[in-house]
Design a protein around this motif. Sequence first.
Motif, short mmCIF file in Angstrom:
data_model
loop_
_atom_site.label_atom_id
_atom_site.label_comp_id
_atom_site.label_asym_id
_atom_site.label_seq_id
_atom_site.Cartn_x
_atom_site.Cartn_y
_atom_site.Cartn_z
N UNK A 30 -22.68 -35.63 -9.55
CA UNK A 30 -23.02 -36.59 -8.50
C UNK A 30 -24.52 -36.72 -8.31
N UNK A 31 -25.27 -35.85 -8.89
CA UNK A 31 -26.70 -35.89 -8.72
C UNK A 31 -27.35 -35.94 -10.10
N UNK A 32 -27.94 -37.05 -10.42
CA UNK A 32 -28.45 -37.30 -11.77
C UNK A 32 -29.48 -36.25 -12.18
N UNK A 33 -30.40 -35.91 -11.32
CA UNK A 33 -31.44 -34.95 -11.68
C UNK A 33 -30.85 -33.57 -11.92
N UNK A 34 -29.96 -33.13 -11.04
CA UNK A 34 -29.32 -31.83 -11.24
C UNK A 34 -28.55 -31.81 -12.56
N UNK A 35 -27.82 -32.86 -12.82
CA UNK A 35 -27.03 -32.94 -14.05
C UNK A 35 -27.95 -32.95 -15.27
N UNK A 36 -29.01 -33.72 -15.22
CA UNK A 36 -29.96 -33.81 -16.33
C UNK A 36 -30.55 -32.44 -16.66
N UNK A 37 -31.01 -31.73 -15.64
CA UNK A 37 -31.62 -30.42 -15.86
C UNK A 37 -30.57 -29.40 -16.30
N UNK A 38 -29.38 -29.48 -15.74
CA UNK A 38 -28.31 -28.58 -16.15
C UNK A 38 -27.98 -28.77 -17.62
N UNK A 39 -27.95 -30.02 -18.06
CA UNK A 39 -27.71 -30.30 -19.48
C UNK A 39 -28.84 -29.76 -20.35
N UNK A 40 -30.06 -29.84 -19.86
CA UNK A 40 -31.20 -29.29 -20.59
C UNK A 40 -31.08 -27.79 -20.79
N UNK A 41 -30.58 -27.10 -19.77
CA UNK A 41 -30.36 -25.65 -19.88
C UNK A 41 -29.23 -25.37 -20.84
N UNK A 42 -28.11 -26.09 -20.69
CA UNK A 42 -26.94 -25.87 -21.55
C UNK A 42 -27.24 -26.15 -23.02
N UNK A 43 -28.10 -27.13 -23.28
CA UNK A 43 -28.43 -27.47 -24.66
C UNK A 43 -29.61 -26.65 -25.18
N UNK A 52 -32.17 -25.14 -9.33
CA UNK A 52 -33.05 -25.30 -8.16
C UNK A 52 -34.47 -24.87 -8.49
N UNK A 53 -34.62 -23.82 -9.30
CA UNK A 53 -35.96 -23.39 -9.72
C UNK A 53 -36.61 -24.44 -10.61
N UNK A 54 -35.83 -25.03 -11.49
CA UNK A 54 -36.37 -26.07 -12.36
C UNK A 54 -36.83 -27.27 -11.56
N UNK A 55 -36.03 -27.68 -10.58
CA UNK A 55 -36.42 -28.80 -9.72
C UNK A 55 -37.70 -28.47 -8.97
N UNK A 56 -37.80 -27.25 -8.48
CA UNK A 56 -39.01 -26.84 -7.77
C UNK A 56 -40.22 -26.87 -8.69
N UNK A 57 -40.03 -26.44 -9.94
CA UNK A 57 -41.14 -26.46 -10.90
C UNK A 57 -41.60 -27.88 -11.16
N UNK A 58 -40.66 -28.80 -11.33
CA UNK A 58 -41.01 -30.20 -11.60
C UNK A 58 -41.61 -30.87 -10.37
N UNK A 59 -40.87 -30.84 -9.30
CA UNK A 59 -41.28 -31.59 -8.13
C UNK A 59 -42.41 -30.93 -7.36
N UNK A 60 -42.43 -29.62 -7.30
CA UNK A 60 -43.46 -28.92 -6.55
C UNK A 60 -44.86 -29.21 -7.06
N UNK A 61 -45.02 -29.16 -8.37
CA UNK A 61 -46.32 -29.43 -8.98
C UNK A 61 -46.73 -30.89 -8.75
N UNK A 62 -45.81 -31.80 -8.97
CA UNK A 62 -46.10 -33.23 -8.80
C UNK A 62 -46.43 -33.56 -7.34
N UNK A 63 -45.65 -33.03 -6.43
CA UNK A 63 -45.89 -33.29 -5.01
C UNK A 63 -47.23 -32.72 -4.58
N UNK A 64 -47.57 -31.56 -5.08
CA UNK A 64 -48.85 -30.95 -4.74
C UNK A 64 -50.02 -31.80 -5.23
#
Length: 94
Positions: A30-43, A52-64
């Motif tokens: 249901x959440x495209x970003x979560x699914x996308x990153x989850x697929x990246x880990x699985x592959x 959640x850590x991956x999202x924080x790494x991506x978004x945290x740096x960009x937001x900062x």
Amino acid sequence: MDHFGFLEQFYGSPFYEGIRTNIIKQKSERNVLLHFLDEGVKSTHLKDLNVRLLISAYLGVAISLVRGCLYEKSQPTEYELDTMVDIIWNGVKK
């Protein structure tokens, strides 16, 4: 700048924490970003980390970076953007 101040307060509020918790608890389909990153880990393209850590790494740096530019009333340079992407990618790639 006022809009950013409002968003800053919103994202730090207990109200947003409730929304964020509900989003994270939803199935990743249901959440495209979560699914996308989850697929990246699985592959094995991404490190085997909690999404959640991956999202924080991506978004945290960009937001900062954006936050700093807004406070300084400047635009990020091409070099800053490229370096930011390199930092994020080198931190999460397998």
